[in-house]
Design a protein around this motif. Structure first.
Motif, mmCIF file in Angstrom:
data_model
loop_
_atom_site.group_PDB
_atom_site.id
_atom_site.type_symbol
_atom_site.label_atom_id
_atom_site.label_comp_id
_atom_site.label_asym_id
_atom_site.label_seq_id
_atom_site.Cartn_x
_atom_site.Cartn_y
_atom_site.Cartn_z
ATOM 1 N N THR A 19 0.827 -1.210 0.000
ATOM 2 C CA THR A 19 0.000 0.000 0.000
ATOM 3 C C THR A 19 0.862 1.261 0.000
ATOM 4 O OG1 THR A 19 -0.184 -0.040 2.419
ATOM 5 C CG2 THR A 19 -1.931 -1.095 1.160
ATOM 6 N N ARG A 20 2.035 1.198 0.610
ATOM 7 C CA ARG A 20 2.963 2.341 0.566
ATOM 8 C C ARG A 20 3.403 2.607 -0.869
ATOM 9 N NH1 ARG A 20 4.992 3.376 5.922
ATOM 10 N NH2 ARG A 20 6.635 4.694 5.095
ATOM 11 N N VAL A 21 3.692 1.518 -1.571
ATOM 12 C CA VAL A 21 4.140 1.635 -2.961
ATOM 13 C C VAL A 21 3.012 2.175 -3.838
ATOM 14 C CG1 VAL A 21 5.043 0.369 -4.945
ATOM 15 C CG2 VAL A 21 5.772 -0.250 -2.626
ATOM 16 N N LEU A 22 1.831 1.594 -3.698
ATOM 17 C CA LEU A 22 0.699 1.992 -4.536
ATOM 18 C C LEU A 22 0.275 3.433 -4.259
ATOM 19 C CD1 LEU A 22 -1.401 -1.286 -4.380
ATOM 20 C CD2 LEU A 22 -0.172 -0.388 -6.357
ATOM 21 N N TRP A 23 0.237 3.817 -2.968
ATOM 22 C CA TRP A 23 -0.144 5.188 -2.632
ATOM 23 C C TRP A 23 0.866 6.181 -3.196
ATOM 24 C CZ3 TRP A 23 -3.530 8.590 -2.095
ATOM 25 C CH2 TRP A 23 -3.336 9.784 -1.379
ATOM 26 N N GLY A 24 2.149 5.827 -3.153
ATOM 27 C CA GLY A 24 3.165 6.692 -3.739
ATOM 28 C C GLY A 24 2.971 6.853 -5.237
ATOM 29 N N MET A 25 2.618 5.769 -5.924
ATOM 30 C CA MET A 25 2.369 5.832 -7.373
ATOM 31 C C MET A 25 1.127 6.658 -7.683
ATOM 32 S SD MET A 25 3.230 1.864 -8.373
ATOM 33 C CE MET A 25 2.605 2.073 -10.050
ATOM 34 N N ILE A 26 0.083 6.475 -6.874
ATOM 35 C CA ILE A 26 -1.155 7.227 -7.092
ATOM 36 C C ILE A 26 -0.900 8.726 -6.942
ATOM 37 C CG2 ILE A 26 -3.424 7.727 -6.085
ATOM 38 C CD1 ILE A 26 -3.582 4.693 -5.430
ATOM 39 N N LYS A 27 -0.162 9.084 -5.898
ATOM 40 C CA LYS A 27 0.157 10.506 -5.706
ATOM 41 C C LYS A 27 0.976 11.045 -6.878
ATOM 42 C CE LYS A 27 2.030 10.430 -1.601
ATOM 43 N NZ LYS A 27 2.698 10.988 -0.391
ATOM 44 N N GLU A 28 2.009 10.311 -7.256
ATOM 45 C CA GLU A 28 2.937 10.788 -8.291
ATOM 46 C C GLU A 28 2.267 10.932 -9.651
ATOM 47 O OE1 GLU A 28 7.021 9.318 -10.582
ATOM 48 O OE2 GLU A 28 6.283 8.210 -8.830
ATOM 49 N N LYS A 29 1.442 9.961 -10.027
ATOM 50 C CA LYS A 29 0.898 9.928 -11.388
ATOM 51 C C LYS A 29 -0.492 10.548 -11.516
ATOM 52 C CE LYS A 29 3.526 5.763 -12.616
ATOM 53 N NZ LYS A 29 4.430 6.476 -13.552
ATOM 54 N N LEU A 30 -1.316 10.436 -10.465
ATOM 55 C CA LEU A 30 -2.719 10.827 -10.605
ATOM 56 C C LEU A 30 -3.115 12.065 -9.811
ATOM 57 C CD1 LEU A 30 -4.370 7.273 -10.402
ATOM 58 C CD2 LEU A 30 -3.691 8.567 -12.445
ATOM 59 N N ILE A 31 -2.316 12.450 -8.818
ATOM 60 C CA ILE A 31 -2.708 13.578 -7.974
ATOM 61 C C ILE A 31 -1.784 14.776 -8.137
ATOM 62 C CG2 ILE A 31 -3.140 14.365 -5.615
ATOM 63 C CD1 ILE A 31 -3.874 11.507 -4.876
ATOM 64 N N LEU A 32 -0.499 14.590 -7.904
ATOM 65 C CA LEU A 32 0.443 15.718 -7.876
ATOM 66 C C LEU A 32 0.525 16.505 -9.186
ATOM 67 C CD1 LEU A 32 3.321 14.193 -5.714
ATOM 68 C CD2 LEU A 32 1.574 15.850 -5.031
ATOM 69 N N PRO A 33 0.376 15.880 -10.363
ATOM 70 C CA PRO A 33 0.389 16.687 -11.591
ATOM 71 C C PRO A 33 -0.796 17.648 -11.701
ATOM 72 C CG PRO A 33 0.854 14.391 -12.085
ATOM 73 C CD PRO A 33 0.360 14.440 -10.662
ATOM 74 N N PHE A 34 -1.860 17.390 -10.939
ATOM 75 C CA PHE A 34 -3.093 18.154 -11.113
ATOM 76 C C PHE A 34 -3.527 18.923 -9.858
ATOM 77 C CE2 PHE A 34 -3.247 14.063 -13.382
ATOM 78 C CZ PHE A 34 -3.140 14.533 -14.689
#
Length: 278
Positions: A19-34
């Motif tokens: 979940t640490r890995v997945l949450w980091g990916m979600i933030k990086e790809k789906l949240i932080l750019p927007f």
């Protein structure tokens, strides 16, 4: 593209393993750019909970009370096997979810995400069933112990007034295991009110089920409070919207749920709700 601005931070509770890995990916790809993401970060990974003697979980829950919104990753609640896997653990820490829910004293509503390409296993379900789960007490606040000889266990309550009540639990002729659990009248009433209010907001029937034929006092108190809240505060609004409040034993409720078309809210006590919603 301009990022969405956040004026108030939310609580970010990191978790364990993937979940640490997945949450980091979600933030990086789906949240932080927007989104110009603002969070108060709390590491609820098992080793950090151990290092802080679980104070980090309490801090995260209190931050959620203060800010109103939180995102939590999945966490490990250690058992004996995990103690072997993580030899640095000093004890089997309690469920972080249980700790957080107890501090927030809220209700967890779990509604299925419906996709047209995925049909429910129960073919007659036409609409989602939302599980309303009490978020305090029961199994998650229970205490337990084991004994290795014949004897008698008793449950004793000592009031602030000095009055005492004692109930013999059981006399055993050998080794045994024991468990005690509780709930608060104020929390049960808050649970009932949130369920009725959610049903009104969703314009859906509310079902509630316990096992008051066996736990006559414990589950009976849940039943009494729900009925009292409905009759005194919500009945008129329910009737106006054409929705109903329905109580039945948990055994009967399961059979009715399987035969139903769905489209209602099913309220359950803490542990029952955990089992059903998982």
């Amino acid at each position: 593209m301009e990022k969405i601005k956040m004026t108030t931070p939310l609580v970010e509770m990191d978790g364990d393993e993937m979940t640490r890995v997945l949450w980091g990916m979600i933030k990086e790809k789906l949240i932080l750019p927007f989104v110009d993401l603002k969070t108060e970060y709390y590491d609820l990974g098992l080793l950090n909970r151990n290092a802080t003697r679980d104070q980090v979980t309490t801090d995260a829950a209190n931050a959620t009370k203060r800010l109103g919104v939180a995102v939590k990753c999945a966490t490990i609640t250690p058992n004996r096997q995990r103690m072997e896997e993580y030899p640095e653990l000093t004890e089997m820490w309690k469920s972080p979810n249980g700790t957080i829910r107890a501090i927030l004293d809220g209700t967890a509503f779990r509604s299925p995400i419906v996709l047209p390409c995925i049909r429910p296993v129960v073919k007659n379900w036409e609409s989602p069933i939302t599980i309303a789960r009490h978020a305090y007490g029961d199994m998650y606040k229970a205490v337990d112990m084991s004994t290795d000889e014949p004897g008698t266990a008793a449950l004793t309550f000592k009031g602030e007034s000095g009055a005492e009540k004692t109930l013999n639990v059981q006399t055993v002729d050998g080794p045994a295991v024991w468990q005690g659990q509780h709930n608060k009248e104020s929390s049960i009433r808050a649970f009932a009110r949130s369920c009725f209010q959610y049903a009104l907001s969703q314009k859906q029937d509310l079902w509630f089920s316990t096992k008051d034929t066996i736990a006559k006092v414990y589950d009976g108190e849940f039943k009494r409070i729900f009925e009292e809240e409905y009759e005194t505060s919500y009945k008129a609004e329910f009737e106006k919207l054409g929705i109903t409040y329905f109580y039945t034993l948990i055994d009967d409720a399961v059979a009715r749920v399987i035969r139903s078309k769905g489209g209602f809210i099913w309220a359950l006590k803490n542990y029952d709700g955990d089992v059903m919603s998982d």
